[in-house]
Write an enzyme that holds these catalytic residues in place. Structure first.
Site: not given
Length: 708
Positions: A43-44, A92-93, A126, A128, A130, A149, A184, A236, A300, A447, A453
């Site tokens: 995921d990362a 999304s946020l 709150e 978030k 994952d 989603r 979530e 949430y 929020k 410039c 240029c």
């Protein structure tokens, strides 16, 4: 994962190639994750690639692809599940990465709402989570549908799987007739470790992280497999409701808890940004001991009525923001400082670093922003890094803002070489040797070479033919580079594009004989150019690449003035940055003084204006189609707001009037139809009375537009 070049080191050609690579990688990862249920990256890694894609697009907006991963809120639903259209989109946020971003978020909210609405402004904060977003629909208290989603508008029907999650009630007492609960799905660290032990013992595939495990478990075609997985759910938010849950965000969350949903105990309400940030620090300190993954804190606006007034941007709400946890840090050697010249002439310093791994990515370059940043000061003259300047040879601390763009956070003076010297920012453009000047109030040195240029001319042309600008098929960035220095068919300014066929003698004798071209491809290009002679007002303005004037602002200006001729006349009349035309320009909601000065300045500049006029001579610029205002009592009327508005901010009032077809001006004249006057109206009210202009107080104005 393979080593990535840093964004700031990419040339346009490399950026285009990298965006293509990222689009392919992310599409394959999405398919593996959402369709095969077998992620081929962590995921990362996925998030890093997606953020890298977005950052390259921000650096090279002209190169954004039609299949850009940035345009997706989630992911396309899998064919393995039936589709569910969300009654209320799952958006999304926006993100905050520094404390200042949180303060600016609060300032934007207060500015939009106006002082009278923010005296008791409060926020909730709150964790978030994952995990994987899930929407649960209850009718008459019974769970009838559960959906992921998906892409934000359409998700996957996972109702049977949701029934197996212990934290998801199948029946809710005393709930509204229609209740959509959102939250979530996640997996705790302990449950994740135990699951992987079982998977390993059974010879099955182990999961990369808890989020992947939760997502893969929820999206099983066989609900029995989902039932065997230790999934949890935090509620949430909500979607469609037949009756409000409460007047506040926190009250609504407490109501969800009363219904039997698990809500996060760290959710709290605060009045000030400083208190939000303090709670963020507290949650961050607990992060390792929470037992589940979080990647930030979400703020929020607490009042649901204010949330409604604030509304949404295209993909994010104005009333919420996610404060992400900081990226990893690393120390390395600064080997050189290079200067890059952008299409607006901005001289951007780039740090060339001894390669170092930061957050799983090898970094060899970092942004240095501007000369003040190098000197150790911010745009207001305040010290950063305790006033320590940055020098070649320094040992510097690097971090990745949002895990994407590398920046220098600090300098270790103890390791500074004894022979180091302060960096002197150039006052000449490295591309054309023209003067590089810094205007008063501007943090960036630019410039002044303009079209002479090479860095600016070519980049301006690439922007001109970009997808959201003229979008001429067969004439992209690659072709602009080819034509730019062509001895016979040079394209050095936009108008040259529309004389290309005439300069080719009309029979393709010059172009068709070039490598990669033939009679058919030449004919196709000339036909594509001809098709673009008739083009929309907003596109033409955006294509010019005027500093501060983006796509949204171009469309705002087009809708306001209607025709290209009207815009030119207005800008000519506003040259002195004063008078009715200047006031009218500033009165357009979304057009600030900095943008207005840039726009007027370009049209007033001899060389630029000649180039623009030469282009317009080849075009049939279509008038803008104004928003429908059928039934509006103020459609076509000129409205002026003055004094203090007590029930809405000036920005909100202007936006509302313009949405109803009114033209909002900044000063009273004989052309004014309505003056809306609040307390302290002053000279405008007197002038309106002298001219016989209809004057309304705020209540009368609201009554006039009520119900529209």
């Amino acid at each position: 994962m393979t080593q990535e070049q840093d964004i700031l080191a990419l040339s346009p050609k490399e950026a285009e190639k990298e965006l293509k690579r990222l689009s392919k990688l992310l599409a394959e990862a999405n398919f593996a994750y959402h369709s095969d249920d077998s992620p081929d990256m962590s995921d990362a890694e996925y998030d890093q690639l997606k953020r890298r894609n977005a950052a390259i697009e921000a650096q090279f907006p002209d190169l954004k692809r039609e299949d850009s991963p940035s345009d997706l809120v989630g992911a396309t639903p899998s064919d393995g599940f039936s589709k569910v259209t969300h009654a209320v989109p799952m958006l999304s946020l926006g993100n905050a990465f520094e404390d200042a971003d949180v303060t600016q978020f609060d300032e934007r909210v207060r500015s939009f709402l106006g002082k009278s609405s923010t005296d008791k402004l409060a926020y909730t904060a709150e964790p978030k989570i994952d995990g994987l977003s899930l929407s649960l629909r209850y009718v008459a208290g019974k769970l009838v549908q559960a959906a992921t989603r998906g892409d934000g508008a359409t998700g996957e029907n996972v109702t049977a799987n949701a029934y197996t999650i212990e934290d998801v009630p199948q029946f809710v007492e005393n709930a509204p007739q229609i209740l959509e609960v959102r939250g979530e799905v996640y997996m705790s660290h302990a449950d994740f470790a135990a699951l992987n032990e079982r998977q390993l013992a059974n010879g099955d595939k182990v999961f990369a992280n808890p989020r992947n495990a939760a997502a893969g478990s929820l999206r099983q075609l066989d609900a029995k497999i989902t039932q065997s997985r230790p999934l949890k759910f935090f509620a949430y938010a909500w979607g469609e409701l037949s009756a409000p849950l409460h007047e506040t965000q926190l009250g609504a969350i407490e109501r969800l808890s009363e219904f039997g949903f698990v809500t996060n105990p760290l959710t709290k309400r605060f009045d000030k940004p400083d208190a939000l940030i303090a709670h963020y620090r507290d949650i961050e300190a607990q992060r390792a001991t929470l037992g589940y993954d979080i990647d930030g804190v979400v703020y929020k606006v607490d009042s649901l009525e204010l949330q409604s007034r604030l509304g949404f941007r295209s993909t994010t709400p104005r009333w919420a923001i996610a404060h992400k946890f900081p990226a990893e840090l690393a120390w390395t050697r600064l080997e050189a400082i290079d200067i890059q010249v952008g299409r607006t002439g901005a001289l951007s310093p780039v740090a060339r670093l001894q390669p170092v791994t930061v957050g799983g990515v090898v970094v060899s370059n970092a942004t240095l922003h501007n000369e003040d940043y190098i000197r150790g000061f911010d745009s207001k003259g305040g010290e950063i890094r305790d006033g320590k300047d940055i020098r070649v040879g320094d040992w510097v601390q690097v971090y990745r803002a949002g895990d994407v763009i590398p920046k220098i956070a600090d300098v270790d003076l103890k390791k500074r070489p004894a022979d180091s010297v302060r960096y002197v920012f150039p006052d000449k453009c490295p591309e054309c040797q023209s003067d590089a000047v810094r205007e008063e109030g501007d943090a960036v040195r630019r410039c002044i070479g303009g079209i002479i240029c090479p860095a600016q001319a070519m980049e301006k042309l690439k922007h001109f033919v970009a997808r959201k600008a003229f979008d001429i098929e067969g004439l992209g960035a690659k072709q602009i580079e080819m034509f730019f220095d062509d001895p016979d068919l040079a394209i050095n300014q936009p108008a040259d594009i529309f004389t290309l066929q005439a300069r080719d003698a009309g029979n393709f004798t010059k172009l068709k004989n070039r490598k990669g071209w033939g009679a058919q491809s030449a004919n196709n290009l000339f036909s594509a150019i001809e098709e673009k002679r008739k083009i929309g007002f907003g596109r033409v303005l955006f294509s010019l690449g005027i500093r501060h004037v983006g796509e949204a602002a171009s469309n705002l200006l087009a809708n306001h003035y209607g025709s290209w001729e009207a815009l030119e006349t207005a800008l000519d009349q506003a040259k002195g940055f004063e008078g009715a035309a200047w006031e009218e320009l500033l009165s357009i909601d979304g057009i600030g003084e900095v943008m207005a000065r840039s726009l007027v300045g370009v049209f007033a500049q001899g060389g630029e204006r000649v180039s623009i006029d030469a282009l317009i001579a080849h075009l049939d610029v279509q008038q803008a189609i104004k928003p429908s205002s059928e039934g509006s009592p103020v459609a076509g009327k000129t409205v002026v707001f003055t004094g203090t508005l007590e029930k809405m901010s000036r920005a909100e009032a202007k936006a509302r009037a313009e949405s109803l077809g009114a033209k909002v001006a900044g000063s009273v004249s004989s052309k004014t139809d309505i003056l809306v006057a609040g307390p302290g109206a002053g000279s405008k009210a007197k002038k309106a009375a002298d001219l016989g202009v209809k004057t309304l107080d705020e209540d009368a104005w609201l009554a006039l537009i009520e119900g529209l």
